[in-house]
Motif scaffolding. Structure first.
Motif, PDB file in Angstrom:
ATOM      1  N   VAL A 272       0.586 -67.529 -19.018  1.00 31.41           N
ATOM      2  CA  VAL A 272      -0.462 -67.437 -17.726  1.00 31.41           C
ATOM      3  C   VAL A 272       0.522 -67.698 -16.563  1.00 31.41           C
ATOM      4  CG1 VAL A 272      -2.416 -68.366 -16.637  1.00 31.41           C
ATOM      5  CG2 VAL A 272      -2.231 -68.559 -19.034  1.00 31.41           C
ATOM      6  N   ASP A 273       1.235 -68.565 -16.606  1.00 27.39           N
ATOM      7  CA  ASP A 273       2.295 -68.839 -15.624  1.00 27.39           C
ATOM      8  C   ASP A 273       3.239 -67.710 -15.139  1.00 27.39           C
ATOM      9  OD1 ASP A 273       1.537 -71.711 -15.089  1.00 27.39           O
ATOM     10  OD2 ASP A 273       2.171 -71.905 -16.903  1.00 27.39           O
ATOM     11  N   TRP A 274       4.065 -67.216 -16.171  1.00 30.67           N
ATOM     12  CA  TRP A 274       4.789 -66.293 -15.757  1.00 30.67           C
ATOM     13  C   TRP A 274       4.306 -64.833 -15.570  1.00 30.67           C
ATOM     14  CZ3 TRP A 274       5.181 -62.334 -19.490  1.00 30.67           C
ATOM     15  CH2 TRP A 274       5.212 -62.690 -20.746  1.00 30.67           C
ATOM     16  N   GLN A 275       3.022 -64.738 -16.180  1.00 32.56           N
ATOM     17  CA  GLN A 275       2.415 -63.441 -15.907  1.00 32.56           C
ATOM     18  C   GLN A 275       2.108 -63.336 -14.454  1.00 32.56           C
ATOM     19  OE1 GLN A 275      -1.742 -63.274 -16.819  1.00 32.56           O
ATOM     20  NE2 GLN A 275      -1.417 -61.042 -17.634  1.00 32.56           N
ATOM     21  N   SER A 276       1.718 -64.751 -13.612  1.00 32.51           N
ATOM     22  CA  SER A 276       1.254 -64.389 -12.466  1.00 32.51           C
ATOM     23  C   SER A 276       2.501 -64.177 -11.549  1.00 32.51           C
ATOM     24  CB  SER A 276       0.745 -65.619 -11.958  1.00 32.51           C
ATOM     25  OG  SER A 276       1.423 -66.606 -12.227  1.00 32.51           O
ATOM     26  N   MET A 277       3.772 -64.698 -12.043  1.00 23.40           N
ATOM     27  CA  MET A 277       5.160 -64.579 -10.923  1.00 23.40           C
ATOM     28  C   MET A 277       5.472 -63.063 -11.312  1.00 23.40           C
ATOM     29  SD  MET A 277       7.190 -67.783 -12.282  1.00 23.40           S
ATOM     30  CE  MET A 277       6.466 -69.417 -12.651  1.00 23.40           C
ATOM     31  N   LEU A 278       5.165 -62.485 -12.453  1.00 23.77           N
ATOM     32  CA  LEU A 278       5.804 -61.232 -12.630  1.00 23.77           C
ATOM     33  C   LEU A 278       4.836 -60.157 -11.925  1.00 23.77           C
ATOM     34  CD1 LEU A 278       6.783 -60.745 -16.463  1.00 23.77           C
ATOM     35  CD2 LEU A 278       8.041 -61.361 -14.520  1.00 23.77           C
ATOM     36  N   ILE A 279       3.613 -60.461 -11.769  1.00 22.10           N
ATOM     37  CA  ILE A 279       2.827 -59.517 -10.967  1.00 22.10           C
ATOM     38  C   ILE A 279       3.079 -59.441  -9.395  1.00 22.10           C
ATOM     39  CG2 ILE A 279       0.351 -59.295  -9.958  1.00 22.10           C
ATOM     40  CD1 ILE A 279      -0.666 -60.386 -12.544  1.00 22.10           C
ATOM     41  N   GLY A 407      -7.242 -55.107 -17.932  1.00 25.33           N
ATOM     42  CA  GLY A 407      -8.428 -55.575 -16.806  1.00 25.33           C
ATOM     43  C   GLY A 407      -7.878 -55.417 -15.267  1.00 25.33           C
ATOM     44  N   PHE A 408      -6.391 -55.191 -15.657  1.00 24.33           N
ATOM     45  CA  PHE A 408      -5.804 -55.156 -14.031  1.00 24.33           C
ATOM     46  C   PHE A 408      -6.088 -53.914 -13.457  1.00 24.33           C
ATOM     47  CE2 PHE A 408      -3.319 -58.607 -16.361  1.00 24.33           C
ATOM     48  CZ  PHE A 408      -3.373 -59.383 -15.318  1.00 24.33           C
ATOM     49  N   VAL A 409      -7.370 -53.508 -13.226  1.00 24.30           N
ATOM     50  CA  VAL A 409      -7.237 -51.984 -12.678  1.00 24.30           C
ATOM     51  C   VAL A 409      -6.861 -51.719 -11.135  1.00 24.30           C
ATOM     52  CG1 VAL A 409      -9.072 -50.343 -11.980  1.00 24.30           C
ATOM     53  CG2 VAL A 409      -9.655 -51.736 -13.854  1.00 24.30           C
ATOM     54  N   TRP A 410      -7.073 -53.126 -10.415  1.00 30.25           N
ATOM     55  CA  TRP A 410      -6.427 -53.118  -9.159  1.00 30.25           C
ATOM     56  C   TRP A 410      -4.876 -52.423  -9.127  1.00 30.25           C
ATOM     57  CZ3 TRP A 410      -2.702 -56.312  -7.434  1.00 30.25           C
ATOM     58  CH2 TRP A 410      -2.545 -57.456  -7.957  1.00 30.25           C
ATOM     59  N   LEU A 411      -4.164 -53.341 -10.321  1.00 25.75           N
ATOM     60  CA  LEU A 411      -3.058 -53.092 -10.345  1.00 25.75           C
ATOM     61  C   LEU A 411      -2.438 -51.529 -10.554  1.00 25.75           C
ATOM     62  CD1 LEU A 411      -0.435 -55.091  -9.979  1.00 25.75           C
ATOM     63  CD2 LEU A 411      -0.648 -55.518 -12.337  1.00 25.75           C
ATOM     64  N   ALA A 412      -3.367 -50.951 -11.326  1.00 24.60           N
ATOM     65  CA  ALA A 412      -3.059 -49.677 -11.713  1.00 24.60           C
ATOM     66  C   ALA A 412      -3.329 -48.927 -10.671  1.00 24.60           C
ATOM     67  CB  ALA A 412      -4.084 -49.305 -13.118  1.00 24.60           C
ATOM     68  N   VAL A 413      -4.279 -49.187  -9.952  1.00 23.24           N
ATOM     69  CA  VAL A 413      -4.542 -48.122  -8.623  1.00 23.24           C
ATOM     70  C   VAL A 413      -3.511 -48.211  -7.816  1.00 23.24           C
ATOM     71  CG1 VAL A 413      -6.105 -47.776  -6.837  1.00 23.24           C
ATOM     72  CG2 VAL A 413      -7.124 -48.315  -9.066  1.00 23.24           C
ATOM     73  N   LEU A 414      -2.947 -49.409  -7.364  1.00 25.90           N
ATOM     74  CA  LEU A 414      -1.946 -49.735  -6.522  1.00 25.90           C
ATOM     75  C   LEU A 414      -0.606 -48.722  -7.180  1.00 25.90           C
ATOM     76  CD1 LEU A 414      -1.313 -52.356  -4.480  1.00 25.90           C
ATOM     77  CD2 LEU A 414       0.786 -52.188  -5.927  1.00 25.90           C
TER      78      LEU A 414
END
Lengths: 484, 198
Positions: A272-279, A407-414
């Motif tokens: 969870v921690d490194w996922q948010s950093m990578l985002i 579920g990261f649809v916003w990331l995909a759109v971006l």
């Protein structure tokens, strides 16, 4: 429990041992050879790369083998990436040869340092403890720093090398600082033990996350993702073009393996921690890379910013974090490096003695001067932009579908929106080649170089028309390595 | 507060101050001396965590050999370090600002709530009678053989890189090749010209 070292472990190290021995032999042979064109060194290096690639394939294993008392792992994933990086380094030596000869820069060190750099990449892809990960990284980085500065009288190259060296040393320091914190928190250097101890919940979580911040910052420096990307354009522009080609291709495969070993295999409990950093890193890289590339007139700088955005895309797969996402990331890294290397190969075919051809204006009217090369460049640019029927499209599709399934649809759109913006500067190269007039000379590049570049670029189309075998190779490698 | 802790804080304070001096003093000889002091303090810290062999080798190798060599280089080469470090004071306010901000942020995160640092455990004390050097030797040449060999390769690459970056094949000395000198013939040097006497 980690089994102690025994001499049977050496059998898993055949490609590395071969590479080390052959690099030492080539180093000595080059000293006594009087040949100015370094033909013996060239062919011996290619031969040793070929044998190393064959040894990697021959040493393939079904399930991961952890050897050298938990320091090293040989699995399908490492086999795939090692084979890819050996091929890429071989292509760099083939494409770069004429460039080096024309500028009388062809020294034995080019070959020896490339081989040692490849050894560093091999170690990075297979390392399974903090120590071996770091040693592999330093082996690769040291070889690259020296190769950037090969042209000793070019102030731009020296400046690039200094920037690369100082920022690289800073990044290594951050990485080591983070690793020492993780060692303090878990009491082990081995990734398998680190992940086991974190899973048991016996460690200080706050301390772990503090170390993780430094590790991710160090990784981001080495990958060249925003906001740690400042060195990338300067190094790409300043280094001699074949060395830029080397920096931009094979080390990225080693870097993706490095991230997978360290984060996905070593720290799954802190996902969870490194996922948010990578985002954050990924979004910033995709945005900054694509927007800044529009303003570039130097094609090497433009490709540098495009690399930054591609690294952002590659991280998308890791954000998903499961086997499918990791496979998509590896596929992306492989596609990216083979596309980049053919782009640089075409750039090299346009250079001559005393003429660098690294400006966008040098591509003007290429279709009249060399229709075949213009067509090849068109395919490379289409593949980079992610236009369907070329393999770059499937690479982007696989990482984006991996994050959408989480579920990261916003990331995909971006990501899709900014890859559309990115398509502008790739297509601008095509427009300059096909619709602008120029008074430059007819391109006259060696036939062998043209052959290799053409095969390389045509493969992008072939892999784009039948992507399924390539995708399933990556998926199988990841499934057998991470789950098996 | 016991003695060990007191010594630790004292030595660490010396280490920090001397490390800051290395980068701030103007005279490069003083900087080298401050670096020696910081190495020495670091070796005391290592002794306190029972890494005696590493502490001794740090003093022997770095303080004894490397830094003396460095002092020689500083004294023998006429490098104007002041000119090289011109930008240092110009950029130091910005660097200081970033550094202080980082320290504040880190301490804010760590002090804001009760961090679970009490879960951290120190290394087990070494049993009496076991030798530090023996254990180190056994580990380095068995379980840690791979990183050791890789370190050797890194050093080899460093040698190759350093030589290729500094070696310039420019001929500066007026040196005569003995082989060419011996192989010379009279015809190469002397030309007989028929003179006309008038």
């Amino acid at each position: 429990m980690i089994s102690p070292w025994n001499s049977a472990d050496l059998t898993f190290l055949k490609p590395e041992l071969w590479l080390l021995c052959s690099a030492c032999v080539i180093l000595l042979l080059d000293l006594v050879s009087k040949d100015q064109r370094k033909a013996v060194t060239h062919w011996l290096s290619l031969l040793s790369l070929g044998i190393a690639a064959i040894l990697v394939l021959a040493g393939g294993v079904k399930s991961p083998q952890i050897v050298f008392s938990g320091m090293y792992v040989v699995d399908q994933l490492s086999g795939l990436l090692k084979f890819g990086s050996a091929c890429l380094v071989g292509l760099v030596l083939i494409y770069g040869r004429q460039y080096f000869i024309d500028r009388s820069m062809l020294t034995g060190e080019v070959y020896v340092l490339s081989l040692f750099g490849l050894l560093g990449m091999f170690v990075m892809t297979s390392a399974f403890s903090f120590l071996t990960l770091y040693m592999g990284l330093e082996l690769l980085s040291l070889s690259l720093y020296a190769m950037v500065a090969l042209r000793k009288d070019d102030s731009l190259a020296i400046e690039a090398s200094m920037k690369y060296f100082i920022l690289g040393a800073l990044a290594s320091g951050m990485l080591l600082y983070g690793m020492s914190m993780l060692y303090g928190a878990t009491g082990s250097l081995h990734l398998s033990e680190v992940s086991a101890r974190i899973a048991q919940g016996q460690t200080s979580r706050d301390f772990l996350v503090l170390g993780l911040i430094f590790i991710v910052a160090g990784i981001a420096f080495k990958l060249g993702t925003v906001p740690f990307h400042m060195w990338v354009p300067d190094v790409y522009q300043g280094a001699p073009t074949p060395i830029t080609m080397l920096i931009g291709s094979a080390p990225k495969l080693a870097a993706v393996a490095f991230v997978i070993r360290l984060l996905v295999q070593g720290l799954p409990a802190a996902f969870v921690d490194w996922q948010s950093m990578l985002i954050v890193l990924s979004v910033a890289s995709i945005v900054v890379g694509n927007v800044a590339a529009i303003a570039q007139q130097n094609i090497k700088r433009m490709l540098a910013y495009s690399t930054i955005s591609h690294m952002g895309f590659m991280l998308l797969g890791l954000i998903a974090g499961d086997a499918g996402g990791v496979a998509a990331s590896i596929f992306y890294a492989l596609v990216y490096s083979f596309t980049t290397i053919s782009g640089f190969g075409i750039l090299l075919s346009l250079t001559r003695t005393g003429f660098e051809s690294d400006n966008l204006a040098n591509f003007k009217g290429l279709v009249k001067r060399s229709p075949w090369l213009a067509l090849m460049m068109l395919m490379v640019m289409f593949s980079m932009a992610g236009i369907p029927a070329f393999v770059g499209f499937f690479a982007k599709l696989s990482v984006i579908s991996a994050i959408v399934s989480h579920g990261f649809v916003w990331l995909a759109v971006l990501a899709v929106a900014f890859s559309l913006i990115g398509a502008f500067y790739y297509l601008r190269v095509v427009k300059v080649m096909f619709f602008d007039d120029s008074d430059l000379d007819v391109v006259d590049s060696p036939f062998s170089l043209k052959c290799f570049v053409s095969v390389n670029a045509l493969l992008l189309l072939v892999a784009g028309l039948i992507p399924q075998p390539f995708l399933s190779i990556c998926a199988d490698a990841v499934n057998l390595s991470l789950l098996g | 507060m016991n003695w060990t802790l007191l010594i630790f804080y004292l030595v660490s304070a010396v280490l920090l101050v001397s490390s800051i001096l290395v980068v701030t003093v103007r005279n490069s000889v003083y900087a080298a001396l401050a670096l020696m002091l910081s190495f020495f303090s670091a070796s005391i810290v290592w002794i306190m965590i029972e890494a005696e062999f590493l502490a001794i080798s740090l003093v022997l190798v770095y303080v004894g050999a490397v830094m003396v060599l460095f002092l020689f280089v500083v004294m023998m080469l006429d490098i104007n370090f002041e000119r090289i470090r011109q930008g240092f004071w110009k950029y130091s306010p910005a660097a200081l600002g970033v550094g202080v901000l980082m320290v504040l942020e880190l301490s804010a995160v760590l002090l804001s709530r009760k961090a679970d640092f009490d879960k951290l455990v120190g290394p087990k004390p070494i049993q009496a009678g076991s030798s530090n050097i023996e254990q180190l030797g056994l580990q380095v040449y068995s379980n840690y053989i791979l990183p050791l060999e890789l370190a050797a390769v890194v050093l080899l690459v460093a040698i190759v890189a350093a030589i290729s970056l500094t070696l310039r094949k420019k001929k500066l000395s007026k040196y005569v090749d003995p082989a060419k000198q011996i192989a010379i013939r009279r015809e190469d040097r002397v030309r007989l010209v028929k003179g006309r006497s008038s």
